[in-house]
Motif scaffolding. Sequence first.
Motif, PDB file in Angstrom:
ATOM      1  N   ILE A  20       0.815  -0.843  -0.222  1.00 14.22           N
ATOM      2  CA  ILE A  20       0.138   0.213  -0.006  1.00 14.22           C
ATOM      3  C   ILE A  20       0.543   1.329   0.391  1.00 14.22           C
ATOM      4  CG2 ILE A  20      -1.785   1.610   1.137  1.00 14.22           C
ATOM      5  CD1 ILE A  20      -3.247  -1.386   2.148  1.00 14.22           C
ATOM      6  N   ALA A  21       1.884   1.106   1.159  1.00 12.24           N
ATOM      7  CA  ALA A  21       2.899   2.088   0.736  1.00 12.24           C
ATOM      8  C   ALA A  21       3.101   2.537  -0.882  1.00 12.24           C
ATOM      9  CB  ALA A  21       3.661   2.087   2.077  1.00 12.24           C
ATOM     10  N   PHE A  22       3.836   1.826  -0.984  1.00  7.53           N
ATOM     11  CA  PHE A  22       4.165   1.983  -2.345  1.00  7.53           C
ATOM     12  C   PHE A  22       3.369   2.567  -3.722  1.00  7.53           C
ATOM     13  CE2 PHE A  22       5.236   0.090  -6.724  1.00  7.53           C
ATOM     14  CZ  PHE A  22       6.866   1.366  -5.984  1.00  7.53           C
ATOM     15  N   ALA A  23       2.171   2.095  -3.134  1.00  2.46           N
ATOM     16  CA  ALA A  23       1.140   2.384  -4.549  1.00  2.46           C
ATOM     17  C   ALA A  23       0.893   4.216  -4.236  1.00  2.46           C
ATOM     18  CB  ALA A  23      -0.232   2.012  -3.961  1.00  2.46           C
ATOM     19  N   LEU A  24       1.136   4.647  -2.697  1.00  2.00           N
ATOM     20  CA  LEU A  24       0.601   5.262  -2.403  1.00  2.00           C
ATOM     21  C   LEU A  24       2.135   6.264  -2.619  1.00  2.00           C
ATOM     22  CD1 LEU A  24      -1.209   5.411   1.379  1.00  2.00           C
ATOM     23  CD2 LEU A  24      -0.985   6.962  -0.802  1.00  2.00           C
ATOM     24  N   LEU A  25       3.634   5.698  -2.718  1.00  3.30           N
ATOM     25  CA  LEU A  25       4.144   6.774  -2.995  1.00  3.30           C
ATOM     26  C   LEU A  25       4.340   6.903  -4.665  1.00  3.30           C
ATOM     27  CD1 LEU A  25       7.421   7.100  -2.960  1.00  3.30           C
ATOM     28  CD2 LEU A  25       7.920   4.767  -3.100  1.00  3.30           C
ATOM     29  N   PHE A  26       4.338   5.896  -5.520  1.00  3.72           N
ATOM     30  CA  PHE A  26       3.661   5.343  -6.795  1.00  3.72           C
ATOM     31  C   PHE A  26       3.493   6.776  -7.442  1.00  3.72           C
ATOM     32  CE2 PHE A  26       2.686   4.539 -11.720  1.00  3.72           C
ATOM     33  CZ  PHE A  26       3.830   3.960 -11.670  1.00  3.72           C
ATOM     34  N   GLY A  27       1.719   6.987  -6.362  1.00  6.12           N
ATOM     35  CA  GLY A  27       0.855   8.126  -6.902  1.00  6.12           C
ATOM     36  C   GLY A  27       0.982   9.286  -6.393  1.00  6.12           C
ATOM     37  N   ALA A  28       1.951   9.570  -5.592  1.00  8.64           N
ATOM     38  CA  ALA A  28       2.622  10.716  -4.921  1.00  8.64           C
ATOM     39  C   ALA A  28       3.302  11.579  -5.846  1.00  8.64           C
ATOM     40  CB  ALA A  28       2.906  10.710  -3.527  1.00  8.64           C
ATOM     41  N   ALA A  29       4.827  10.592  -6.665  1.00  8.62           N
ATOM     42  CA  ALA A  29       5.105  10.867  -7.256  1.00  8.62           C
ATOM     43  C   ALA A  29       5.088  11.289  -9.024  1.00  8.62           C
ATOM     44  CB  ALA A  29       6.102  10.113  -7.191  1.00  8.62           C
ATOM     45  N   GLN A  30       3.750  10.449  -9.057  1.00  6.72           N
ATOM     46  CA  GLN A  30       3.363  10.038 -10.494  1.00  6.72           C
ATOM     47  C   GLN A  30       2.720  11.521 -10.578  1.00  6.72           C
ATOM     48  OE1 GLN A  30      -0.173   9.754 -11.331  1.00  6.72           O
ATOM     49  NE2 GLN A  30       0.010   9.789 -13.740  1.00  6.72           N
ATOM     50  N   ARG A  31       2.117  12.003  -9.439  1.00 10.03           N
ATOM     51  CA  ARG A  31       1.133  13.360  -9.575  1.00 10.03           C
ATOM     52  C   ARG A  31       1.874  14.365  -9.489  1.00 10.03           C
ATOM     53  NH1 ARG A  31      -3.842  15.150  -7.983  1.00 10.03           N
ATOM     54  NH2 ARG A  31      -4.070  16.875  -7.515  1.00 10.03           N
ATOM     55  N   LEU A  32       3.177  14.368  -8.045  1.00 11.09           N
ATOM     56  CA  LEU A  32       4.719  15.828  -8.065  1.00 11.09           C
ATOM     57  C   LEU A  32       5.099  16.045  -9.472  1.00 11.09           C
ATOM     58  CD1 LEU A  32       5.389  17.418  -6.391  1.00 11.09           C
ATOM     59  CD2 LEU A  32       7.066  16.083  -5.747  1.00 11.09           C
ATOM     60  N   ILE A  33       5.095  14.670 -10.778  1.00 12.07           N
ATOM     61  CA  ILE A  33       6.407  14.891 -11.864  1.00 12.07           C
ATOM     62  C   ILE A  33       4.834  15.576 -12.568  1.00 12.07           C
ATOM     63  CG2 ILE A  33       6.964  13.849 -13.753  1.00 12.07           C
ATOM     64  CD1 ILE A  33       8.595  12.485 -10.874  1.00 12.07           C
ATOM     65  N   ALA A  34       3.839  14.926 -12.727  1.00  9.60           N
ATOM     66  CA  ALA A  34       2.784  14.771 -14.381  1.00  9.60           C
ATOM     67  C   ALA A  34       1.829  16.383 -13.670  1.00  9.60           C
ATOM     68  CB  ALA A  34       1.883  13.635 -14.718  1.00  9.60           C
ATOM     69  N   PHE A  35       1.345  16.631 -12.631  1.00 13.61           N
ATOM     70  CA  PHE A  35       0.160  17.714 -12.838  1.00 13.61           C
ATOM     71  C   PHE A  35       0.780  18.326 -11.263  1.00 13.61           C
ATOM     72  CE2 PHE A  35      -1.866  13.393 -13.643  1.00 13.61           C
ATOM     73  CZ  PHE A  35      -2.346  13.806 -14.862  1.00 13.61           C
ATOM     74  N   PRO A  36       2.514  18.436 -11.229  1.00 15.05           N
ATOM     75  CA  PRO A  36       2.383  19.805  -9.899  1.00 15.05           C
ATOM     76  C   PRO A  36       1.714  20.727  -9.689  1.00 15.05           C
ATOM     77  CG  PRO A  36       4.250  20.097 -12.342  1.00 15.05           C
ATOM     78  CD  PRO A  36       2.674  18.932 -12.539  1.00 15.05           C
ATOM     79  N   ASP A  37       0.879  21.821 -10.621  1.00 16.71           N
ATOM     80  CA  ASP A  37       0.102  22.662  -9.960  1.00 16.71           C
ATOM     81  C   ASP A  37      -1.000  22.644  -9.667  1.00 16.71           C
ATOM     82  OD1 ASP A  37       2.803  24.147  -9.597  1.00 16.71           O
ATOM     83  OD2 ASP A  37       1.895  24.536 -12.098  1.00 16.71           O
ATOM     84  N   ALA A  38      -1.492  20.998 -10.277  1.00 14.82           N
ATOM     85  CA  ALA A  38      -2.718  21.080  -9.104  1.00 14.82           C
ATOM     86  C   ALA A  38      -2.941  20.404  -7.799  1.00 14.82           C
ATOM     87  CB  ALA A  38      -3.663  19.553 -10.349  1.00 14.82           C
TER      88      ALA A  38
END
Lengths: 670, 317
Positions: A40-58
């Motif tokens: 679960i932590a990995f899923a959160l990590l992956f999701g957060a990192a992907q969001r930080l890179i793909a939609f940084p200003d959202a």
Amino acid sequence: MPLALALWYVAGLLVLSVAAIAMRGLPRASAIVYAACGAIAFALLFGAAQRLIAFPDATARLTLPLGLPWIGARFRLDALSCFFLVVINLGAVGACLYAIGYGAHEKEPGRILPFFPAFVAGMNCVVVADDAFTFLVSWEFMSLASWALVLAHHDEAENRRAGFVYIVMASLGATALLLAFGLLAGPSGGYDFATIAATPRPEWLAGLVVVLALVGAGSKAGLAPLHVWLPLAHPAAPSHVSALMSGAMTKVAVYGFIRIVFDLVGPVQLWWSVVMMLLGAGSAVLGVMFAAIERDLKRLLAYSTIENIGVVFTGLGLAMAFKANNIEWAAALAFSAALLHVLNHSLFKSLLFFGAGAVLGATGLRDIEKLGGLIHRMPRSSFAMLGAAMAISALPPLNGFVSEWLLFQAVLVSPALPQWGLKLMTPAVGAALALAAALGAAAFVRMFGIVYLGRPRSPAAIKATETDPWSLAAMFLVLALCLSLGVAPGLVLDAIAPVAHALIGARLPEQSTMAWLTVAPIAEARSSYNGLLVFAFIAISTLTAIEVIHRFGSRAIRRASAWDCGFPNDDPATQYTASSFAQPIRRVFGNIVFSARENVDMPAPGDSRAAHLTVETTDRIWSWIYEPLTGAINRIATSINRLQFLTIRGYLSLVFAALVALLLTVATWR
Amino acid sequence: MALMLDLAAQGAQMSLVLALAPGLLGLTRKIKARLLRRRGPPIVQPYRDLAKLLRKEAVVAENASWLFRSAPYMIFVATWVAASLIPTFATGLIFSWTADLIAITALLGSARFFLALVGMDVGTSFGGIGSSREAMFATLAEPAMIMISFTVALIAGSTQLSSVAEHMLSHLELRVSLGLALFGLIIVALAENARIPVDNPATHLELTMVHEAMILEYSGRHLAVIEMAAALKLLLYVSLAACIFAPWGLAPPGAGPLFWAIGVVAYLFKLLAGGCMLAVFETSIAKMRVFRVPELLGAALMLGFLGVLLLFVSRSL
């Protein structure tokens, strides 16, 4: 990753925590729980990192019908939350992977398993909370879960004391935060962060909020003089929990502080930055000096956490000074340096606690005076620990150096500050940071040299064996991350840039456009560092040197007994000990910081008993602040204690007097 | 083609520092001996020593670990990379932007980290005493070096040594802060290179020794590599002082081989001058007690700090 998904993951962690109670009896329960938690932590990590890179200003917001019925629980996900989600879950993934193997040592897993996922869930909740209520509830949840974990080995008196000091300090911190949010909300009673941020408030009130936030978040992060619980509580927990507490929970506290001061409270005032820099630099120097003389392996690491938190807060203080003077680009530099150090520290401190746990599991010892020679018996974990020790000592080409270097660059642009006080202070802060870095290197040379090198100093150290493959996998995974962050810091700096942009209003120049992954925070002609090339240079030159020497020189090796100037002695007690290694440092800095005193008990000539040397060191903060404080509380409590033994008449008149006093207060208030 | 030339220049710099380092050591020893009215070994003696050590088998203690055998290379390489990042005969070489003055200081820190560790590897009391003292000196010498870097960086507006050298060449002026930085740098250099008054490079078996105590267990090629690293470190500090405080003769970026030749000749003269000054200084002063050294290094730290403070107060000091 949408916010709702993140909350589902957190809910999953909570379910897991309940399921862990049910799975108590199962033989493989701990492996299952840690594996699920890690997934679960990995899923959160992956999701957060992907969001930080793909939609940084959202920014995503969500209100759930939880908690107080007329408010609900608000959550949000923005760049800052995403960054801290990455930090927390990176630590959690490592800790879970490590614990799959390490957890098998545990005698009573039922005391840890339910609380571990809850602790991770609590930390995740804090950084996605969007109103004061949710924030405080998550904060307390995190504190209590970690407190339960600190008390996992409650049969040792030392741990019970640690738990007590921790819960007192955590309550103090939570009270301070409660008051801070109370002052932030203002008369209209809007407790969600958007309303708080939009409400204007007078300068003195904002200042008061910042002081309270400093007490609340600073005590959780381990900022001096509120650090006293940290070297007690962090080592008391099982090692993977220590890693998570030092690596991730202190960072949640940093998040809380950043959220309140940079986002909610309004325009930054100058004196805040002065306080921050003084506290930060003071914590850095104080923490590392204690680390340099400490004998308990895990407590040594906890003291070093205080140092690193000091470094982070110094960076934040510098950012505030620049921001108050509207020098945004420099503020972004200092802020990015602080955030990068947050990530770096969470990595290498986790790794160090993993290694300490491996030593503890193999020998049952935390006292480094009884260890030694473990590099022969634990070759793999000692290699990982060597890397971690280099990283935390800020040595290139590893990651600790990059954030340290960026911070020095930020200090170097501070002549741009117009105020004289700051002009005189920032160089002193820079010197303190340099001193802390150098002392840190000495502390970790001592740690590694005494624990892993030399000859074993106890039977337990002789019998040590290498730790399990899961733990090793976790250690090498984190070590790989330390190295990659060291050689390609520009990629991380680019990911941090939107966070700085959202809170400071400026960002570092784009680093990924630079040739060869160079980092140049201001301009290349001014200062640049290229970890990749330094690493490549070192690797190529080493291989060349070895090849040339072996080909044209000699490659013969002969094993013989140690030379030691012709007087080798087989007794391991003739080695340098940790205390003797620290003696010069204690002598040079000791009188000022530790009030160290050496007592020599030398028998008279002819007397055949042994001579004794004892060293006393005291934490002056204990004797100057906490002892008078606890003394005063005790005295007040004793005098109030008399109220327990009144007659019924006495109680009735007391109730009456209280009623009159309250009515009078209400009457005068109106 | 231009790239090839740039790479060749960078490679030349790496080879140059490697080739000259033992020579500087030999020169210093020779002058010291002459000042003491001894004949002294020839200047090429360090080269011969190194060659001899490289050919011998390495005797390794029975309980030495893998770190004992690999650390000499790490020490050597970290020092070598640091030394070849300092402009010696030309500024703006192709990899000169890889690391700035702070990173060079940290690279030396890496070398010291390994050196202090291997002192403890075999588990002898001599190794421990050396490591412990080295660590104590470093806690003051490293911040002093950072403060000196700050002073220089604030004057030149850059921590890149190439930019610093160019700035110093174009703005020739006497500054109080630069003087303080030079004094500080000299003290740090003496301490870092284990020279008198901090340590005596010519002794073994003395209770106050630091550097020699750490490497007591080494022999053969490992000792050769460590000795080479020590020689490189001495060369590094002389080149650093020359690059910051006497940047004359450095070839500007993009200059041709002729300028490089001039730069090499100028660099040789600078090394000669540095070696002479070191020898004269060492023969005219006595060694300090070990716990006096922190006071000396503290003075270096304060000098650097004072230099920075002056520059924060006024850019013209």
